[in-house]
Design a protein around this motif. Structure first.
Motif, PDB file in Angstrom:
ATOM      1  N   HIS A   1       0.839  -1.189   0.000  1.00 25.98           N
ATOM      2  CA  HIS A   1       0.000   0.000   0.000  1.00 25.98           C
ATOM      3  C   HIS A   1       0.876   1.242   0.000  1.00 25.98           C
ATOM      4  CE1 HIS A   1      -3.676  -2.351   0.591  1.00 25.98           C
ATOM      5  NE2 HIS A   1      -2.897  -3.156   1.292  1.00 25.98           N
ATOM      6  N   PRO A   2       0.331   2.370  -0.451  1.00 21.05           N
ATOM      7  CA  PRO A   2       1.134   3.593  -0.564  1.00 21.05           C
ATOM      8  C   PRO A   2       1.791   4.039   0.741  1.00 21.05           C
ATOM      9  CG  PRO A   2      -0.967   3.871  -1.677  1.00 21.05           C
ATOM     10  CD  PRO A   2      -1.013   2.551  -0.980  1.00 21.05           C
ATOM     11  N   ASP A   3       1.195   3.724   1.875  1.00 26.23           N
ATOM     12  CA  ASP A   3       1.783   4.133   3.151  1.00 26.23           C
ATOM     13  C   ASP A   3       2.898   3.195   3.615  1.00 26.23           C
ATOM     14  OD1 ASP A   3       0.306   1.915   3.857  1.00 26.23           O
ATOM     15  OD2 ASP A   3      -0.780   2.889   5.490  1.00 26.23           O
ATOM     16  N   GLY A   4       3.251   2.182   2.794  1.00 29.97           N
ATOM     17  CA  GLY A   4       4.329   1.260   3.125  1.00 29.97           C
ATOM     18  C   GLY A   4       3.874  -0.012   3.810  1.00 29.97           C
ATOM     19  N   THR A   5       2.586  -0.116   4.072  1.00 30.36           N
ATOM     20  CA  THR A   5       2.033  -1.307   4.712  1.00 30.36           C
ATOM     21  C   THR A   5       1.986  -2.460   3.715  1.00 30.36           C
ATOM     22  OG1 THR A   5       0.659   0.063   6.138  1.00 30.36           O
ATOM     23  CG2 THR A   5      -0.008  -2.218   5.891  1.00 30.36           C
ATOM     24  N   VAL A   6       2.264  -3.659   4.211  1.00 38.11           N
ATOM     25  CA  VAL A   6       2.156  -4.875   3.399  1.00 38.11           C
ATOM     26  C   VAL A   6       1.126  -5.773   4.075  1.00 38.11           C
ATOM     27  CG1 VAL A   6       3.347  -6.918   2.542  1.00 38.11           C
ATOM     28  CG2 VAL A   6       4.547  -4.739   2.632  1.00 38.11           C
ATOM     29  N   ARG A   7       0.114  -6.190   3.313  1.00 37.74           N
ATOM     30  CA  ARG A   7      -0.900  -7.101   3.839  1.00 37.74           C
ATOM     31  C   ARG A   7      -0.745  -8.449   3.157  1.00 37.74           C
ATOM     32  NH1 ARG A   7      -3.969  -2.292   4.132  1.00 37.74           N
ATOM     33  NH2 ARG A   7      -4.469  -1.869   6.312  1.00 37.74           N
ATOM     34  N   ILE A   8      -0.633  -9.490   3.965  1.00 37.19           N
ATOM     35  CA  ILE A   8      -0.511 -10.856   3.449  1.00 37.19           C
ATOM     36  C   ILE A   8      -1.833 -11.570   3.698  1.00 37.19           C
ATOM     37  CG2 ILE A   8       0.721 -13.049   3.620  1.00 37.19           C
ATOM     38  CD1 ILE A   8       3.124 -11.483   4.697  1.00 37.19           C
TER      39      ILE A   8
ATOM     40  N   ALA B   1      -4.072 -12.636   6.719  1.00 38.63           N
ATOM     41  CA  ALA B   1      -3.190 -13.444   7.566  1.00 38.63           C
ATOM     42  C   ALA B   1      -2.361 -12.557   8.485  1.00 38.63           C
ATOM     43  CB  ALA B   1      -2.279 -14.319   6.713  1.00 38.63           C
ATOM     44  N   THR B   2      -1.797 -11.476   7.951  1.00 36.77           N
ATOM     45  CA  THR B   2      -1.008 -10.560   8.770  1.00 36.77           C
ATOM     46  C   THR B   2      -0.825  -9.234   8.048  1.00 36.77           C
ATOM     47  OG1 THR B   2       0.965 -10.407  10.164  1.00 36.77           O
ATOM     48  CG2 THR B   2       1.288 -11.236   7.951  1.00 36.77           C
ATOM     49  N   THR B   3      -0.466  -8.218   8.813  1.00 33.01           N
ATOM     50  CA  THR B   3      -0.161  -6.897   8.273  1.00 33.01           C
ATOM     51  C   THR B   3       1.206  -6.492   8.796  1.00 33.01           C
ATOM     52  OG1 THR B   3      -2.503  -6.292   8.262  1.00 33.01           O
ATOM     53  CG2 THR B   3      -0.917  -4.498   8.150  1.00 33.01           C
ATOM     54  N   LEU B   4       2.068  -6.041   7.900  1.00 35.05           N
ATOM     55  CA  LEU B   4       3.418  -5.623   8.276  1.00 35.05           C
ATOM     56  C   LEU B   4       3.560  -4.133   8.000  1.00 35.05           C
ATOM     57  CD1 LEU B   4       5.286  -8.541   6.510  1.00 35.05           C
ATOM     58  CD2 LEU B   4       4.698  -8.393   8.929  1.00 35.05           C
ATOM     59  N   ARG B   5       4.225  -3.441   8.936  1.00 35.09           N
ATOM     60  CA  ARG B   5       4.433  -2.000   8.786  1.00 35.09           C
ATOM     61  C   ARG B   5       5.880  -1.660   9.090  1.00 35.09           C
ATOM     62  NH1 ARG B   5      -0.509  -2.534  11.447  1.00 35.09           N
ATOM     63  NH2 ARG B   5      -2.243  -1.668  10.290  1.00 35.09           N
TER      64      ARG B   5
ATOM     65  N   PRO C   1       9.807  -1.011   9.322  1.00 33.86           N
ATOM     66  CA  PRO C   1      10.987  -1.777   8.924  1.00 33.86           C
ATOM     67  C   PRO C   1      10.694  -3.260   8.674  1.00 33.86           C
ATOM     68  CG  PRO C   1      11.261  -0.857  11.142  1.00 33.86           C
ATOM     69  CD  PRO C   1       9.961  -0.373  10.609  1.00 33.86           C
ATOM     70  N   ARG C   2       9.700  -3.809   9.371  1.00 32.46           N
ATOM     71  CA  ARG C   2       9.358  -5.220   9.131  1.00 32.46           C
ATOM     72  C   ARG C   2       8.794  -5.400   7.724  1.00 32.46           C
ATOM     73  NH1 ARG C   2       8.649  -9.180  12.807  1.00 32.46           N
ATOM     74  NH2 ARG C   2       6.718  -9.771  11.813  1.00 32.46           N
ATOM     75  N   ALA C   3       8.008  -4.444   7.261  1.00 35.16           N
ATOM     76  CA  ALA C   3       7.459  -4.522   5.905  1.00 35.16           C
ATOM     77  C   ALA C   3       8.584  -4.461   4.878  1.00 35.16           C
ATOM     78  CB  ALA C   3       6.461  -3.389   5.672  1.00 35.16           C
ATOM     79  N   GLN C   4       9.534  -3.572   5.083  1.00 32.25           N
ATOM     80  CA  GLN C   4      10.656  -3.456   4.153  1.00 32.25           C
ATOM     81  C   GLN C   4      11.514  -4.717   4.168  1.00 32.25           C
ATOM     82  OE1 GLN C   4      11.022  -1.021   1.841  1.00 32.25           O
ATOM     83  NE2 GLN C   4      12.516  -2.479   1.066  1.00 32.25           N
ATOM     84  N   GLN C   5      11.736  -5.281   5.349  1.00 39.69           N
ATOM     85  CA  GLN C   5      12.511  -6.520   5.463  1.00 39.69           C
ATOM     86  C   GLN C   5      11.807  -7.652   4.713  1.00 39.69           C
ATOM     87  OE1 GLN C   5      13.075  -7.748   9.504  1.00 39.69           O
ATOM     88  NE2 GLN C   5      14.354  -9.494   8.961  1.00 39.69           N
TER      89      GLN C   5
END
Length: 73
Positions: free
Chosen positions: A12-19, A26-30, A32-36
């Motif tokens: 997502h544009p704010d850097g969030t990653v949704r799996i 299943a999970t949402t990453l925001r 540094p964890r999202a970038q990793q």
């Protein structure tokens, strides 16, 4: 061990990653964890990475569970 299937991810544009798995969150990453996660998913099998990051991967007890009387058909 069989390869996991059914995982997808969206950035997502704010850097969030949704799996998601099979269409369910299943999970949402925001942050540094999202970038990793994004760095790792580029270099390795994405299905295995997503399974590991969500904790939804084989634990080694599937054969025992399959042979349990309540699971026999």
């Amino acid at each position: 061990m069989p390869r996991p299937q059914g995982f997808t991810y969206a950035t997502h544009p704010d850097g969030t990653v949704r799996i998601t798995h099979a269409g369910h969150p299943a999970t949402t990453l925001r942050g540094p964890r999202a970038q990793q996660f994004l760095d790792e998913v580029k270099t390795t099998d994405p299905q295995l990475v997503m399974a590991r990051w969500t904790g939804n991967y084989k634990r080694g007890n599937e054969r025992t569970a399959r042979n349990h009387p309540r699971n026999r058909h």
